[in-house]
Design a protein around this motif. Sequence first.
Motif, PDB file in Angstrom:
ATOM      1  N   ARG A  53      19.901  69.539 -33.927  1.00 58.80           N
ATOM      2  CA  ARG A  53      20.462  70.025 -35.187  1.00 58.80           C
ATOM      3  C   ARG A  53      20.242  71.521 -35.323  1.00 58.80           C
ATOM      4  N   LYS A  55      19.704  74.789 -38.105  1.00 59.33           N
ATOM      5  CA  LYS A  55      19.163  75.046 -39.441  1.00 59.33           C
ATOM      6  C   LYS A  55      19.306  76.527 -39.760  1.00 59.33           C
ATOM      7  N   ARG A  82      17.841  76.086 -47.665  1.00 62.08           N
ATOM      8  CA  ARG A  82      17.896  75.592 -46.282  1.00 62.08           C
ATOM      9  C   ARG A  82      19.118  74.696 -46.138  1.00 62.08           C
ATOM     10  N   TRP A  84      21.222  72.274 -43.102  1.00 59.77           N
ATOM     11  CA  TRP A  84      21.186  71.645 -41.785  1.00 59.77           C
ATOM     12  C   TRP A  84      22.603  71.292 -41.361  1.00 59.77           C
ATOM     13  N   ASP A 112      16.977  73.139 -33.544  1.00 59.58           N
ATOM     14  CA  ASP A 112      16.003  72.048 -33.428  1.00 59.58           C
ATOM     15  C   ASP A 112      16.546  71.074 -32.377  1.00 59.58           C
ATOM     16  N   LYS A 116      13.372  66.760 -34.401  1.00 63.67           N
ATOM     17  CA  LYS A 116      12.151  66.285 -35.063  1.00 63.67           C
ATOM     18  C   LYS A 116      11.780  67.067 -36.320  1.00 63.67           C
ATOM     19  N   ASN A 117      12.584  68.064 -36.689  1.00 60.43           N
ATOM     20  CA  ASN A 117      12.340  68.855 -37.897  1.00 60.43           C
ATOM     21  C   ASN A 117      10.995  69.584 -37.874  1.00 60.43           C
ATOM     22  N   LYS A 118      10.522  69.930 -36.713  1.00 64.35           N
ATOM     23  CA  LYS A 118       9.303  70.723 -36.556  1.00 64.35           C
ATOM     24  C   LYS A 118       9.546  71.658 -35.376  1.00 64.35           C
TER      25      LYS A 118
END
Length: 172
Positions: A53, A55, A82, A84, A112, A116-118
Amino acid sequence: MKRIAFLAATMLAATAAHPASAQVLGEDAGACSGGRGSAIQAEITGLKDRTGRLKLELYPATEEDFLKDDRDLVKEGKTFRRIWANTPPSGAVVMCIRVPGPGEYAVLFTHDRDGKNKFDFWTDGAGFPSNQRLGRSRPKLRQALVHVGNGVTTVNIRAQYLRGLGGFGPLN
C-alpha cells in the motif's frame, strides 16, 4: 454547440492535470479533481515494485511537529492527515490529499511493501517533495516542505529505498 465545446475543453483540462492513464488514488481524490478547496496532488515515481500500500501524510511545517506521533498532533489540535491507497498494478501513480487551506505544509510518502502498517527500514520506501537523497539520517523538514495556494498544488515525489551502507536513495 457552445456546451459541447465547453465539455470537450473541460475533459481535455482534466486529462492534462495528471499523467495519462493515471487514476488519482486515495479517499481525497475528489479534492484534486473537484476544484474546491486546497489539496496536494503527489505524482509518485521510482517504486521498487507494485506490492503493498501507499501512504501520504500531511504535517505542520515546523521542526517540532514534523514526523511527530499523529495522536499527539491531533490531541494538540494541529494539522495532520493521512491517506492510504492500494498500489496500482500498472500505470502512473498519483495521490491526492486535502489540506486545511493555503499555507506551508510538510509531506511524507511511504511505500508499505508488506502491508503491515509499520515502516520496515529494510524493505519499505519513502520520499519527500524535495527528492533529495535521504541517506542514513532522519529526514529534515526542508526536504518535505510544500507551499500550497488556492486549488491543487502538484508535487513530484521519487520513492527511495535502502541502498546498502549509504542509506536511502532512489533505485536508479
